[in-house]
Design an enzyme around this catalytic site. Structure first.
Site, PDB file in Angstrom:
ATOM      1  N   MET A  37       0.815  -1.086   0.039  1.00 55.36           N
ATOM      2  CA  MET A  37      -0.405   0.114   0.070  1.00 55.36           C
ATOM      3  C   MET A  37       1.244   0.920   0.303  1.00 55.36           C
ATOM      4  O   MET A  37       0.748   1.797   0.776  1.00 55.36           O
ATOM      5  CB  MET A  37      -1.100   0.213   1.329  1.00 55.36           C
ATOM      6  CG  MET A  37      -1.495  -1.132   1.576  1.00 55.36           C
ATOM      7  SD  MET A  37      -3.145  -1.274   2.922  1.00 55.36           S
ATOM      8  CE  MET A  37      -1.652  -1.531   4.445  1.00 55.36           C
ATOM      9  N   ASP A  38       1.642   1.489  -1.060  1.00 53.66           N
ATOM     10  CA  ASP A  38       2.164   2.702  -1.258  1.00 53.66           C
ATOM     11  C   ASP A  38       2.116   4.117  -1.845  1.00 53.66           C
ATOM     12  O   ASP A  38       0.787   4.052  -2.792  1.00 53.66           O
ATOM     13  CB  ASP A  38       2.761   2.178  -2.296  1.00 53.66           C
ATOM     14  CG  ASP A  38       4.723   3.019  -1.550  1.00 53.66           C
ATOM     15  OD1 ASP A  38       4.419   3.501  -1.128  1.00 53.66           O
ATOM     16  OD2 ASP A  38       5.413   3.234  -2.962  1.00 53.66           O
ATOM     17  N   GLY A  39       1.846   5.064  -1.196  1.00 55.90           N
ATOM     18  CA  GLY A  39       1.864   5.991  -1.922  1.00 55.90           C
ATOM     19  C   GLY A  39       0.896   7.298  -0.629  1.00 55.90           C
ATOM     20  O   GLY A  39       0.738   8.330  -1.095  1.00 55.90           O
ATOM     21  N   THR A 211       1.129  -0.548  -5.125  1.00 61.83           N
ATOM     22  CA  THR A 211       0.731   1.262  -6.068  1.00 61.83           C
ATOM     23  C   THR A 211       1.792   2.245  -5.660  1.00 61.83           C
ATOM     24  O   THR A 211       3.017   2.013  -5.404  1.00 61.83           O
ATOM     25  CB  THR A 211      -0.185   1.477  -4.971  1.00 61.83           C
ATOM     26  OG1 THR A 211      -0.029   1.478  -3.682  1.00 61.83           O
ATOM     27  CG2 THR A 211      -1.568   0.474  -5.500  1.00 61.83           C
ATOM     28  N   SER A 212       1.869   3.367  -6.561  1.00 65.54           N
ATOM     29  CA  SER A 212       1.890   4.428  -6.826  1.00 65.54           C
ATOM     30  C   SER A 212       3.245   4.548  -7.502  1.00 65.54           C
ATOM     31  O   SER A 212       4.101   5.201  -7.967  1.00 65.54           O
ATOM     32  CB  SER A 212       3.242   4.833  -4.716  1.00 65.54           C
ATOM     33  OG  SER A 212       4.541   4.950  -5.327  1.00 65.54           O
TER      34      SER A 212
END
Length: 262
Positions: A37-39, A211-212
Site C-alpha cells: 500500500m504505497d503512496g 501502487t504509486s
C-alpha cells in the site's frame, strides 16, 4: 434535493460495481492477493493534507479493496501496513502511524462488521514485540475477536520484513529438527512450514500489487511469491486505488489462467 440525487447516484454506482464483481467472479479467481500500500504520503501532499490523514485514507482504501476481494471470492488478502524499516522514519510519523494502527485495530475489534460479514480471520504478521505495548494489546484483542472466522483471511503485515521472516523460519526449522533428535538436512518444505503466512494457513501469493508507480517489492513476501506469482505495478497512490485499478489486474490473471489451460 442535491443530497437525495447524490445518494441515488451512489446507490446506482454501488449496484453497478457489485454486478461487475459478480461477472468477474464467474472466471478464475486468485486464492491470495497481496498489496504493497504505497503512496499515502505523496497522496496526502497532493491533496494538501497532513501525512497522518493520508495514512487514514489508506486504511479506508484497504477496507474498500478488501470487500471487493471478498465479493470476488478471494480467500486471502495480505497488506503491507508497516515495514521494520519504517521505524527509521521521523518519530512524529512513526508515532502517528502507531496511534492510527491502535485506533483502527480497536475499531476492527469493536465494530468488525466487514470481518464478520465475510467470515474473515485477522492475522497480524511480523515482529509484534517491536510494536508499542498499546498496539500489541490492540493486536491481541483484534485477533482474538476474529478467531472464530474461517471463510477468509486478512494478513495485516506490521513490523514486517521478508528477510526477518525467512531468518525466523530457518531458526524455527533448526529448533524443530534438533527437538526431533534426528540429524538431517533442512529442506525448502521445512522452511515453508515455518514461514509466517504458512503458520496462519495462507496459500502462496497469486498476485502481488504495488501502487504509486514504484517498481520494487521492498522486502515483502519474497518467499511467498512463488514462480507463478503475477506482480503488478500501478501508478495511482494507494488511497485512490479502486475497482477500475483492480479490474485489469484480475482480468490479466484470468487470461493467464485460461492460456495455461488452453
Amino acid at each position: 434535493m442535491n443530497h437525495i440525487t447524490s445518494r441515488i447516484q451512489d446507490f446506482a454506482s454501488a449496484k453497478a460495481q457489485s454486478a461487475l464483481l459478480t461477472v468477474l467472479a464467474a472466471g478464475p479467481i486468485p486464492k491470495h492477493v497481496a498489496f504493497i500500500m504505497d503512496g499515502n504520503r505523496r497522496y496526502a501532499r497532493s491533496q494538501h493534507k497532513q501525512v497522518a490523514q493520508g495514512h487514514g485514507d489508506g486504511f479506508e482504501a484497504l477496507k474498500r479493496i478488501l470487500e471487493m476481494c471478498m465479493k470476488l471470492g478471494v480467500r486471502c488478502v495480505s497488506a503491507y501496513a508497516f515495514a521494520i524499516e519504517n521505524f527509521k522514519r521521523s518519530p512524529e510519523e512513526v508515532g502517528a502511524l502507531m496511534k492510527l494502527a491502535e485506533e483502527k485495530l480497536v475499531e476492527m475489534a469493536q465494530h468488525g462488521e466487514l470481518l464478520d460479514q465475510y467470515g474473515i480471520r485477522l492475522n497480524i504478521i511480523g515482529k509484534k514485540d517491536l510494536l508499542p505495548p498499546a498496539v500489541q494489546a490492540a493486536v491481541k484483542k483484534a485477533e482474538d475477536m476474529t478467531r472464530h472466522n474461517n471463510k477468509a483471511i486478512l494478513n495485516l503485515c506490521m513490523s514486517y520484513a521478508s528477510r526477518d521472516d525467512i531468518t525466523s523460519a530457518v531458526e524455527a526449522s533448526v529448533r524443530a529438527s534438533l527437538h526431533s533428535g534426528r540429524e538431517r538436512a533442512l529442506t525448502q518444505d521445512d522452511i515453508d512450514a515455518h514461514i509466517m503466512t504458512s503458520v496462519v494457513d495462507s496459500p502462496p501469493v497469486d498476485i502481488l500489487v504495488r501502487t504509486s508507480g514504484v517498481k520494487r517489492v521492498s522486502d515483502f513476501l519474497t518467499w511467498q511469491c512463488c514462480e507463478d506469482t503475477q506482480i503488478q505495478f500501478t501508478d495511482c497512490y494507494w488511497p485512490d486505488f479502486g475497482l477500475w485499478d483492480l479490474l485489469p489486474i484480475i482480468l490479466d490473471y484470468q487470461q493467464k489462467v485460461w492460456r495455461q489451460k488452453g
